[in-house]
Design an enzyme around this catalytic site. Structure first.
Site, PDB file in Angstrom:
ATOM      1  N   CYS A  19      20.725  23.697 -21.135  1.00 47.13           N
ATOM      2  CA  CYS A  19      20.127  23.258 -19.879  1.00 47.13           C
ATOM      3  C   CYS A  19      20.513  21.798 -19.654  1.00 47.13           C
ATOM      4  O   CYS A  19      21.111  21.159 -20.529  1.00 47.13           O
ATOM      5  CB  CYS A  19      18.612  23.405 -19.931  1.00 47.13           C
ATOM      6  SG  CYS A  19      17.846  22.360 -21.209  1.00 47.13           S
ATOM      7  N   HIS A  48      16.765  21.475 -30.917  1.00 49.91           N
ATOM      8  CA  HIS A  48      16.552  22.424 -32.006  1.00 49.91           C
ATOM      9  C   HIS A  48      17.719  23.412 -32.104  1.00 49.91           C
ATOM     10  O   HIS A  48      17.621  24.562 -31.668  1.00 49.91           O
ATOM     11  CB  HIS A  48      15.229  23.170 -31.801  1.00 49.91           C
ATOM     12  CG  HIS A  48      14.034  22.338 -32.140  1.00 49.91           C
ATOM     13  ND1 HIS A  48      12.783  22.550 -31.598  1.00 49.91           N
ATOM     14  CD2 HIS A  48      13.889  21.284 -32.982  1.00 49.91           C
ATOM     15  CE1 HIS A  48      11.936  21.667 -32.094  1.00 49.91           C
ATOM     16  NE2 HIS A  48      12.583  20.890 -32.926  1.00 49.91           N
ATOM     17  N   CYS A 103      13.838  14.652 -22.373  1.00 51.43           N
ATOM     18  CA  CYS A 103      14.158  15.385 -21.155  1.00 51.43           C
ATOM     19  C   CYS A 103      13.320  14.833 -20.003  1.00 51.43           C
ATOM     20  O   CYS A 103      12.102  14.668 -20.146  1.00 51.43           O
ATOM     21  CB  CYS A 103      13.866  16.870 -21.342  1.00 51.43           C
ATOM     22  SG  CYS A 103      14.039  17.823 -19.813  1.00 51.43           S
ATOM     23  N   HIS A 131       4.446  21.409 -32.383  1.00 56.11           N
ATOM     24  CA  HIS A 131       5.752  21.287 -31.730  1.00 56.11           C
ATOM     25  C   HIS A 131       5.967  19.828 -31.325  1.00 56.11           C
ATOM     26  O   HIS A 131       5.032  19.157 -30.858  1.00 56.11           O
ATOM     27  CB  HIS A 131       5.819  22.200 -30.499  1.00 56.11           C
ATOM     28  CG  HIS A 131       7.196  22.297 -29.900  1.00 56.11           C
ATOM     29  ND1 HIS A 131       7.686  21.350 -29.027  1.00 56.11           N
ATOM     30  CD2 HIS A 131       8.179  23.207 -30.083  1.00 56.11           C
ATOM     31  CE1 HIS A 131       8.929  21.687 -28.680  1.00 56.11           C
ATOM     32  NE2 HIS A 131       9.250  22.804 -29.315  1.00 56.11           N
ATOM     33  N   GLU A 133       7.249  18.402 -28.818  1.00 59.42           N
ATOM     34  CA  GLU A 133       6.895  18.075 -27.434  1.00 59.42           C
ATOM     35  C   GLU A 133       5.382  17.884 -27.281  1.00 59.42           C
ATOM     36  O   GLU A 133       4.925  17.005 -26.554  1.00 59.42           O
ATOM     37  CB  GLU A 133       7.377  19.177 -26.489  1.00 59.42           C
ATOM     38  CG  GLU A 133       7.141  18.827 -25.029  1.00 59.42           C
ATOM     39  CD  GLU A 133       7.542  19.935 -24.074  1.00 59.42           C
ATOM     40  OE1 GLU A 133       6.903  20.037 -23.014  1.00 59.42           O
ATOM     41  OE2 GLU A 133       8.486  20.695 -24.380  1.00 59.42           O
ATOM     42  N   THR A 172       6.671  22.437 -21.729  1.00 60.75           N
ATOM     43  CA  THR A 172       7.697  22.893 -20.767  1.00 60.75           C
ATOM     44  C   THR A 172       8.419  24.164 -21.200  1.00 60.75           C
ATOM     45  O   THR A 172       9.154  24.750 -20.403  1.00 60.75           O
ATOM     46  CB  THR A 172       8.761  21.793 -20.530  1.00 60.75           C
ATOM     47  OG1 THR A 172       9.456  21.543 -21.759  1.00 60.75           O
ATOM     48  CG2 THR A 172       8.133  20.511 -20.007  1.00 60.75           C
ATOM     49  N   SER A 230      13.179  26.794 -32.333  1.00 63.73           N
ATOM     50  CA  SER A 230      13.359  26.546 -30.900  1.00 63.73           C
ATOM     51  C   SER A 230      12.326  27.343 -30.114  1.00 63.73           C
ATOM     52  O   SER A 230      12.384  28.572 -30.059  1.00 63.73           O
ATOM     53  CB  SER A 230      14.774  26.957 -30.464  1.00 63.73           C
ATOM     54  OG  SER A 230      14.860  27.060 -29.057  1.00 63.73           O
ATOM     55  N   ASN A 232      11.778  27.692 -26.863  1.00 65.19           N
ATOM     56  CA  ASN A 232      12.241  28.491 -25.728  1.00 65.19           C
ATOM     57  C   ASN A 232      13.025  29.724 -26.182  1.00 65.19           C
ATOM     58  O   ASN A 232      12.971  30.768 -25.545  1.00 65.19           O
ATOM     59  CB  ASN A 232      13.029  27.631 -24.732  1.00 65.19           C
ATOM     60  CG  ASN A 232      14.429  27.299 -25.198  1.00 65.19           C
ATOM     61  OD1 ASN A 232      15.353  28.072 -25.002  1.00 65.19           O
ATOM     62  ND2 ASN A 232      14.591  26.139 -25.834  1.00 65.19           N
ATOM     63  N   SER A 274      18.975  25.354 -26.050  1.00 63.37           N
ATOM     64  CA  SER A 274      19.645  24.396 -26.933  1.00 63.37           C
ATOM     65  C   SER A 274      20.820  25.026 -27.684  1.00 63.37           C
ATOM     66  O   SER A 274      21.345  24.426 -28.618  1.00 63.37           O
ATOM     67  CB  SER A 274      18.631  23.793 -27.917  1.00 63.37           C
ATOM     68  OG  SER A 274      17.797  24.779 -28.474  1.00 63.37           O
TER      69      SER A 274
END
Length: 316
Positions: A19, A48, A103, A131, A133, A172, A230, A232, A274
């Site tokens: 992304c 990640h 990000c 995590h 984030e 996110t 990861s 996502n 990623s």
């Protein structure tokens, strides 16, 4: 006479892979090495993905878990997941030259959190404990002003103080469907709860999950290319399974379990945000060693998001 390979139709999800936020973070490390020379230190994995991290190590990046391990006088990059406010403050106090690769969509959540706290809200933050984030976002606000909500059950049982003004924000990289369920519970229980100004789950996470939904029903199984840490990528496995496909996470081509693919005639492939496209092609090449592969084109949302680099690196 060689044994004929069984046929395998590949539906390769679109969009998939890198992304804009990941692309920017990796580029920041590469440009920092070009500009300052090796070594450039990076606090935590920049993204990640082991393949990406190892590639940057080969170019001169040194990854460390904490700022304390960064020697004086060398540049340091903060990862795409974001860091608590205390980290850049500490770097500044030490006189370190630092570059923030957070990000921009994570930074947007950080700014929302700060504004909500200034306005007197208590934030219910939907995310996964531990995590990076989540740690980074909690580190933007005073301790005790934000509560983590991981599941629908937690949303049902959370008991804020009666006079608290509540707001919610989210990590996110969550499951769009799971998050909608949790938000639904919070809205039902706390009708006055303040929602984010815009969707916190990033466009790339949403798009990749939608792309999996679009093909999972046509597949016997799905491979998701990504790292086990990861968020996502793990959500993509869950989305595929929820849509009725057997699904498995693989880091790269050599990790494919061909026994697991026994009897599969249509295989879906996607990659977390990623995971670079080179790993998708590696997986396809590995499959072609065992199957007569036919790739079937899949149309999807076209992504053209680009994030600006930090001012100090744009000329590099």
């Amino acid at each position: 006479m060689s044994e004929t390979r069984p046929p395998l139709t590949l539906l390769i999800a679109a969009p998939r892979g890198f992304c804009a936020g990941v692309d920017r973070a990796v580029r920041i490390v590469e440009l920092a090495i070009e500009r300052y020379g090796a070594p450039v230190y990076v606090r935590h994995e920049i993204v990640h993905n082991k393949f990406v991290v190892e590639g940057l190590k080969a170019k001169g990046a040194v990854f460390v878990p904490e700022l304390d391990e960064v020697p004086d006088g060398v540049p340091v990059v903060f990862s795409a997941h974001g860091v608590p406010k205390a980290v850049p403050a500490k770097a500044q106090a030490r006189g370190l030259n630092y570059l923030d690769a957070t990000c921009p969509l994570v930074s947007k959540v950080h700014r929302q959190a700060e504004r909500l706290i200034e306005q007197g809200y208590h934030i219910l933050f939907i995310g996964h404990e531990g995590h990076p984030e989540v740690i980074g976002t909690f580190g933007q606000v005073p301790e005790g002003r934000m509560t983590l909500v991981e599941t629908r059950e937690a949303a049902e049982s959370i008991a804020p103080q009666a006079d608290e003004r509540l707001a919610f924000l989210t990590q996110t990289t969550l499951s769009v469907d799971d998050t909608a369920e949790i938000v639904g519970v919070l809205r039902r229980r706390f009708p006055a709860i303040q929602a984010p100004r815009g969707e916190d789950i990033c466009y790339a996470t949403s798009n990749r999950q939608a792309a999996v939904k679009a093909i999972a029903g046509r597949c016997d199984a799905m491979l998701v290319i990504g790292a086990s840490n990861s968020s996502n990528s793990l959500r993509l496995v869950e989305v595929a399974e929820r849509e009725g496909a057997r699904a498995r996470l693989v880091a790269r081509g050599r990790d494919i379990d061909f026994a697991w693919l026994e009897g599969v005639r249509t295989l879906g492939i996607t990659a977390g945000a990623s995971a670079p496209e080179v790993l998708v092609r590696e997986v396809v090449d590995a499959l072609a060693q065992h199957f007569e592969v036919v790739e079937e084109p899949v149309d999807g949302v076209e992504e053209n998001m680009v994030f600006k680099l930090p001012a100090g690196l744009r000329a590099a």
